[in-house]
Write a protein that holds these residues in place. Structure first.
Motif, PDB file in Angstrom:
ATOM      1  N   PRO A  17     -62.216 -28.081  11.017  1.00 15.04           N
ATOM      2  CA  PRO A  17     -61.785 -29.133  12.228  1.00 15.04           C
ATOM      3  C   PRO A  17     -60.301 -28.453  12.286  1.00 15.04           C
ATOM      4  O   PRO A  17     -59.326 -28.299  11.741  1.00 15.04           O
ATOM      5  CB  PRO A  17     -61.517 -30.417  11.199  1.00 15.04           C
ATOM      6  CG  PRO A  17     -62.309 -30.436  10.358  1.00 15.04           C
ATOM      7  CD  PRO A  17     -62.967 -28.618  10.366  1.00 15.04           C
ATOM      8  N   GLN A  18     -59.894 -28.906  13.783  1.00 17.56           N
ATOM      9  CA  GLN A  18     -58.449 -28.375  13.967  1.00 17.56           C
ATOM     10  C   GLN A  18     -57.282 -29.208  12.832  1.00 17.56           C
ATOM     11  O   GLN A  18     -57.471 -31.275  12.971  1.00 17.56           O
ATOM     12  CB  GLN A  18     -57.775 -28.801  15.451  1.00 17.56           C
ATOM     13  CG  GLN A  18     -56.575 -28.498  15.699  1.00 17.56           C
ATOM     14  CD  GLN A  18     -56.704 -26.940  15.604  1.00 17.56           C
ATOM     15  OE1 GLN A  18     -57.216 -26.062  16.233  1.00 17.56           O
ATOM     16  NE2 GLN A  18     -55.024 -26.614  14.977  1.00 17.56           N
ATOM     17  N   PRO A  19     -56.365 -28.761  11.997  1.00 15.34           N
ATOM     18  CA  PRO A  19     -55.633 -29.366  11.324  1.00 15.34           C
ATOM     19  C   PRO A  19     -54.575 -30.118  11.541  1.00 15.34           C
ATOM     20  O   PRO A  19     -54.473 -29.588  13.008  1.00 15.34           O
ATOM     21  CB  PRO A  19     -55.635 -28.540   9.887  1.00 15.34           C
ATOM     22  CG  PRO A  19     -55.293 -27.636  10.762  1.00 15.34           C
ATOM     23  CD  PRO A  19     -56.328 -27.158  12.321  1.00 15.34           C
ATOM     24  N   LEU A  26     -51.389 -26.900   8.164  1.00 17.83           N
ATOM     25  CA  LEU A  26     -51.382 -25.738   8.447  1.00 17.83           C
ATOM     26  C   LEU A  26     -52.335 -24.545   7.334  1.00 17.83           C
ATOM     27  O   LEU A  26     -53.455 -23.493   8.166  1.00 17.83           O
ATOM     28  CB  LEU A  26     -51.023 -25.165   9.428  1.00 17.83           C
ATOM     29  CG  LEU A  26     -51.030 -25.823  11.345  1.00 17.83           C
ATOM     30  CD1 LEU A  26     -49.365 -25.904  11.690  1.00 17.83           C
ATOM     31  CD2 LEU A  26     -51.773 -25.713  11.575  1.00 17.83           C
ATOM     32  N   ARG A  27     -51.506 -23.987   7.090  1.00 18.87           N
ATOM     33  CA  ARG A  27     -51.841 -23.230   5.485  1.00 18.87           C
ATOM     34  C   ARG A  27     -52.763 -23.315   4.354  1.00 18.87           C
ATOM     35  O   ARG A  27     -53.131 -22.275   4.807  1.00 18.87           O
ATOM     36  CB  ARG A  27     -50.586 -23.333   4.494  1.00 18.87           C
ATOM     37  CG  ARG A  27     -50.287 -22.263   3.264  1.00 18.87           C
ATOM     38  CD  ARG A  27     -49.123 -22.239   2.141  1.00 18.87           C
ATOM     39  NE  ARG A  27     -48.826 -21.711   1.207  1.00 18.87           N
ATOM     40  CZ  ARG A  27     -50.407 -20.740   0.645  1.00 18.87           C
ATOM     41  NH1 ARG A  27     -51.222 -21.648   0.247  1.00 18.87           N
ATOM     42  NH2 ARG A  27     -49.582 -20.015   0.028  1.00 18.87           N
ATOM     43  N   GLU A  28     -53.592 -24.475   4.447  1.00 21.03           N
ATOM     44  CA  GLU A  28     -54.886 -24.515   4.145  1.00 21.03           C
ATOM     45  C   GLU A  28     -55.956 -24.345   4.562  1.00 21.03           C
ATOM     46  O   GLU A  28     -56.858 -23.723   4.810  1.00 21.03           O
ATOM     47  CB  GLU A  28     -54.752 -26.251   3.860  1.00 21.03           C
ATOM     48  CG  GLU A  28     -57.059 -26.520   3.447  1.00 21.03           C
ATOM     49  CD  GLU A  28     -56.801 -25.550   1.881  1.00 21.03           C
ATOM     50  OE1 GLU A  28     -57.841 -25.080   1.653  1.00 21.03           O
ATOM     51  OE2 GLU A  28     -55.865 -25.045   1.129  1.00 21.03           O
ATOM     52  N   ALA A  29     -55.553 -23.997   6.432  1.00 22.39           N
ATOM     53  CA  ALA A  29     -56.492 -23.438   7.690  1.00 22.39           C
ATOM     54  C   ALA A  29     -56.261 -22.746   7.334  1.00 22.39           C
ATOM     55  O   ALA A  29     -57.320 -21.817   7.589  1.00 22.39           O
ATOM     56  CB  ALA A  29     -56.101 -24.379   8.341  1.00 22.39           C
ATOM     57  N   VAL A  30     -55.290 -22.054   7.389  1.00 18.46           N
ATOM     58  CA  VAL A  30     -54.940 -20.138   6.905  1.00 18.46           C
ATOM     59  C   VAL A  30     -55.889 -19.511   5.937  1.00 18.46           C
ATOM     60  O   VAL A  30     -56.030 -18.702   6.665  1.00 18.46           O
ATOM     61  CB  VAL A  30     -53.788 -19.980   7.387  1.00 18.46           C
ATOM     62  CG1 VAL A  30     -53.779 -18.626   7.577  1.00 18.46           C
ATOM     63  CG2 VAL A  30     -52.733 -20.255   9.270  1.00 18.46           C
ATOM     64  N   ALA A  69     -50.373 -23.674  14.603  1.00 14.62           N
ATOM     65  CA  ALA A  69     -51.480 -24.035  15.233  1.00 14.62           C
ATOM     66  C   ALA A  69     -52.634 -24.002  16.209  1.00 14.62           C
ATOM     67  O   ALA A  69     -53.201 -24.112  16.045  1.00 14.62           O
ATOM     68  CB  ALA A  69     -51.132 -25.463  15.463  1.00 14.62           C
ATOM     69  N   VAL A  70     -51.375 -22.849  16.970  1.00 14.43           N
ATOM     70  CA  VAL A  70     -52.585 -21.954  18.498  1.00 14.43           C
ATOM     71  C   VAL A  70     -53.939 -21.058  17.814  1.00 14.43           C
ATOM     72  O   VAL A  70     -54.145 -21.056  18.216  1.00 14.43           O
ATOM     73  CB  VAL A  70     -51.284 -21.538  19.131  1.00 14.43           C
ATOM     74  CG1 VAL A  70     -52.579 -20.378  20.304  1.00 14.43           C
ATOM     75  CG2 VAL A  70     -50.418 -22.386  20.226  1.00 14.43           C
ATOM     76  N   PHE A  71     -52.596 -20.264  15.956  1.00 14.28           N
ATOM     77  CA  PHE A  71     -53.456 -19.083  15.744  1.00 14.28           C
ATOM     78  C   PHE A  71     -54.698 -20.081  14.690  1.00 14.28           C
ATOM     79  O   PHE A  71     -55.513 -19.365  14.923  1.00 14.28           O
ATOM     80  CB  PHE A  71     -52.857 -18.919  14.722  1.00 14.28           C
ATOM     81  CG  PHE A  71     -53.536 -17.458  13.585  1.00 14.28           C
ATOM     82  CD1 PHE A  71     -53.527 -16.437  14.185  1.00 14.28           C
ATOM     83  CD2 PHE A  71     -54.166 -18.025  12.620  1.00 14.28           C
ATOM     84  CE1 PHE A  71     -53.753 -16.028  13.759  1.00 14.28           C
ATOM     85  CE2 PHE A  71     -54.069 -17.435  11.535  1.00 14.28           C
ATOM     86  CZ  PHE A  71     -54.639 -15.968  12.369  1.00 14.28           C
TER      87      PHE A  71
END
Length: 122
Positions: A17-19, A26-30, A69-71
């Protein structure tokens, strides 16, 4: 008739999901979707922090968060990420016609616009 929204890159199988637009989320998502970009994320976070301190402006941190966030909004959806990479290749290919480059640039703009809307911009 489908009840799903019509979005060219709306992938019901998004990787995550979008964080939230926080440095930790964001770091966790990356880390999860593009771990090879984690060193770049950390380096740019440090640079943004240093600039924010040096200039006494939080704008550097906001710009950092928006960029990443866009990335994540793009990379968490494999079809969207693939379309962006294909369009970028077309714009950089000297064999591409002017029309192909214009179409690819429009595609890039659409992808970025969709990602920005997804994170709450625009």
């Amino acid at each position: 008739m489908s009840t799903q929204p019509v979005e060219p890159y709306g992938d019901p199988d998004a990787l995550i999901p979008q964080p939230a637009m926080t440095r930790e989320a964001l770091r966790e998502a990356v880390r999860h979707i593009r771990p090879l970009n984690l060193a770049q994320y950390d380096r740019e976070l440090g640079e943004a922090f240093d600039q924010a301190v040096r200039t006494e402006s939080i704008g550097w941190m906001r710009t950092f968060l928006i960029k990443w966030a866009v990335f994540v909004a793009i990379e968490r959806q494999p079809a969207r990420a693939a379309a962006l990479r294909a369009a970028e290749r077309t714009t950089g290919d000297p064999e591409s016609s002017d029309q192909q480059v214009l179409e690819a640039q429009s595609e890039i703009a659409r992808i970025l616009d969709a990602a920005e809307k997804e994170i709450g911009l625009g």
